[in-house]
Design a protein around this motif. Sequence first.
Motif, PDB file in Angstrom:
ATOM      1  N   SER A  74       0.893  -1.158   0.000  1.00 14.55           N
ATOM      2  CA  SER A  74       0.000   0.000   0.000  1.00 14.55           C
ATOM      3  C   SER A  74       0.939   1.218   0.000  1.00 14.55           C
ATOM      4  N   VAL A  75       0.723   2.204   0.864  1.00 19.94           N
ATOM      5  CA  VAL A  75       1.695   3.293   0.934  1.00 19.94           C
ATOM      6  C   VAL A  75       2.973   2.829   1.626  1.00 19.94           C
ATOM      7  N   THR A  76       2.916   1.699   2.282  1.00 19.14           N
ATOM      8  CA  THR A  76       4.096   1.103   2.910  1.00 19.14           C
ATOM      9  C   THR A  76       4.326  -0.284   2.328  1.00 19.14           C
ATOM     10  N   ASN A  77       5.532  -0.803   2.501  1.00 21.11           N
ATOM     11  CA  ASN A  77       5.840  -2.147   1.993  1.00 21.11           C
ATOM     12  C   ASN A  77       6.694  -2.929   2.990  1.00 21.11           C
ATOM     13  N   GLN A  78       6.411  -2.762   4.277  1.00 22.15           N
ATOM     14  CA  GLN A  78       7.208  -3.408   5.308  1.00 22.15           C
ATOM     15  C   GLN A  78       7.140  -4.928   5.244  1.00 22.15           C
ATOM     16  N   ALA A  79       5.978  -5.490   4.923  1.00 21.94           N
ATOM     17  CA  ALA A  79       5.858  -6.951   4.846  1.00 21.94           C
ATOM     18  C   ALA A  79       6.750  -7.497   3.729  1.00 21.94           C
ATOM     19  N   ALA A  80       6.718  -6.855   2.570  1.00 21.47           N
ATOM     20  CA  ALA A  80       7.550  -7.293   1.446  1.00 21.47           C
ATOM     21  C   ALA A  80       9.030  -7.109   1.755  1.00 21.47           C
ATOM     22  N   THR A  81       9.370  -6.016   2.418  1.00 19.09           N
ATOM     23  CA  THR A  81      10.756  -5.770   2.800  1.00 19.09           C
ATOM     24  C   THR A  81      11.226  -6.856   3.763  1.00 19.09           C
ATOM     25  N   GLY A  82      10.371  -7.188   4.725  1.00 22.33           N
ATOM     26  CA  GLY A  82      10.704  -8.231   5.689  1.00 22.33           C
ATOM     27  C   GLY A  82      10.888  -9.594   5.048  1.00 22.33           C
ATOM     28  N   ARG A  83      10.241  -9.822   3.930  1.00 20.18           N
ATOM     29  CA  ARG A  83      10.369 -11.095   3.208  1.00 20.18           C
ATOM     30  C   ARG A  83      11.565 -11.094   2.266  1.00 20.18           C
ATOM     31  N   GLY A  84      12.291  -9.978   2.196  1.00 20.96           N
ATOM     32  CA  GLY A  84      13.493  -9.908   1.370  1.00 20.96           C
ATOM     33  C   GLY A  84      13.227  -9.727  -0.114  1.00 20.96           C
ATOM     34  N   LEU A  85      12.090  -9.135  -0.468  1.00 25.78           N
ATOM     35  CA  LEU A  85      11.752  -8.917  -1.872  1.00 25.78           C
ATOM     36  C   LEU A  85      12.220  -7.526  -2.290  1.00 25.78           C
ATOM     37  N   ALA A  86      13.064  -7.469  -3.307  1.00 20.21           N
ATOM     38  CA  ALA A  86      13.650  -6.199  -3.741  1.00 20.21           C
ATOM     39  C   ALA A  86      12.701  -5.382  -4.612  1.00 20.21           C
ATOM     40  N   ASN A  87      11.904  -6.036  -5.449  1.00 17.89           N
ATOM     41  CA  ASN A  87      10.955  -5.343  -6.325  1.00 17.89           C
ATOM     42  C   ASN A  87       9.667  -5.147  -5.532  1.00 17.89           C
ATOM     43  N   ARG A  88       9.500  -3.954  -4.948  1.00 20.64           N
ATOM     44  CA  ARG A  88       8.342  -3.684  -4.105  1.00 20.64           C
ATOM     45  C   ARG A  88       7.897  -2.240  -4.306  1.00 20.64           C
ATOM     46  N   VAL A  89       7.084  -2.017  -5.298  1.00 15.75           N
ATOM     47  CA  VAL A  89       6.574  -0.696  -5.629  1.00 15.75           C
ATOM     48  C   VAL A  89       5.415  -0.372  -4.690  1.00 15.75           C
ATOM     49  N   THR A  90       5.397   0.847  -4.146  1.00 21.39           N
ATOM     50  CA  THR A  90       4.320   1.213  -3.235  1.00 21.39           C
ATOM     51  C   THR A  90       3.114   1.747  -3.990  1.00 21.39           C
ATOM     52  N   GLY A  91       1.957   1.570  -3.363  1.00 24.36           N
ATOM     53  CA  GLY A  91       0.707   2.070  -3.909  1.00 24.36           C
ATOM     54  C   GLY A  91       0.305   3.355  -3.212  1.00 24.36           C
ATOM     55  N   THR A  92      -1.004   3.672  -3.253  1.00 22.22           N
ATOM     56  CA  THR A  92      -1.485   4.911  -2.665  1.00 22.22           C
ATOM     57  C   THR A  92      -2.522   4.698  -1.569  1.00 22.22           C
TER      58      THR A  92
END
Length: 190
Positions: free
Chosen positions: A161-179
Amino acid sequence: MKAIQKGFTLIELMIVVAIIGILAAIALPAYQDYTVRAKVSEAVIAASSAKSALSEGFQSDGLTGLSSVATSINATPFAQKASKYVVNYCVGATVLTPTAADCAATDNTLANWVVSVAVAATAGNGIPTGLNGNTVVFSPNVNGITPVATSQGAIDWACASVTNQAATGRGLANRVTGTLPAKYAPAECR
């Protein structure tokens, strides 16, 4: 002998009413956020068809398959992709505000195959109207990065969403944020 009075005093009743009022004041906003999150989860379901098609395209034909499927998804009329809680979804290299024009205008030489789903918020569907068109974004990752020509393996999707902490925690580099504000997004998309 004096008779023992039974019952509550006025002060005791007022204290109970005050406690119930405080609990209601705390619980009501939390419940309203919960109901909006439940409705927004339809965006995750809407994206699942695109994610499945893109994953299958990648498995069968690599990056060419991803681009072909993305072109096909974007060419689908938005009315066929819309629902009560979803305006549209598109596949594009940048975060879009998916409308009919956005999908048609998307550059189909896609760089990262991001699936962007716009939430429909109207007075009649229970989602605050200020959220209309806000997006939840799903980004493909193969072995933790954006797919490239030499990538092999399954696609793992990063949701944001506006944040991507879950994806970051999973080690995913391609994580574009939404609105979409994080408090309305499913836990996986925060």
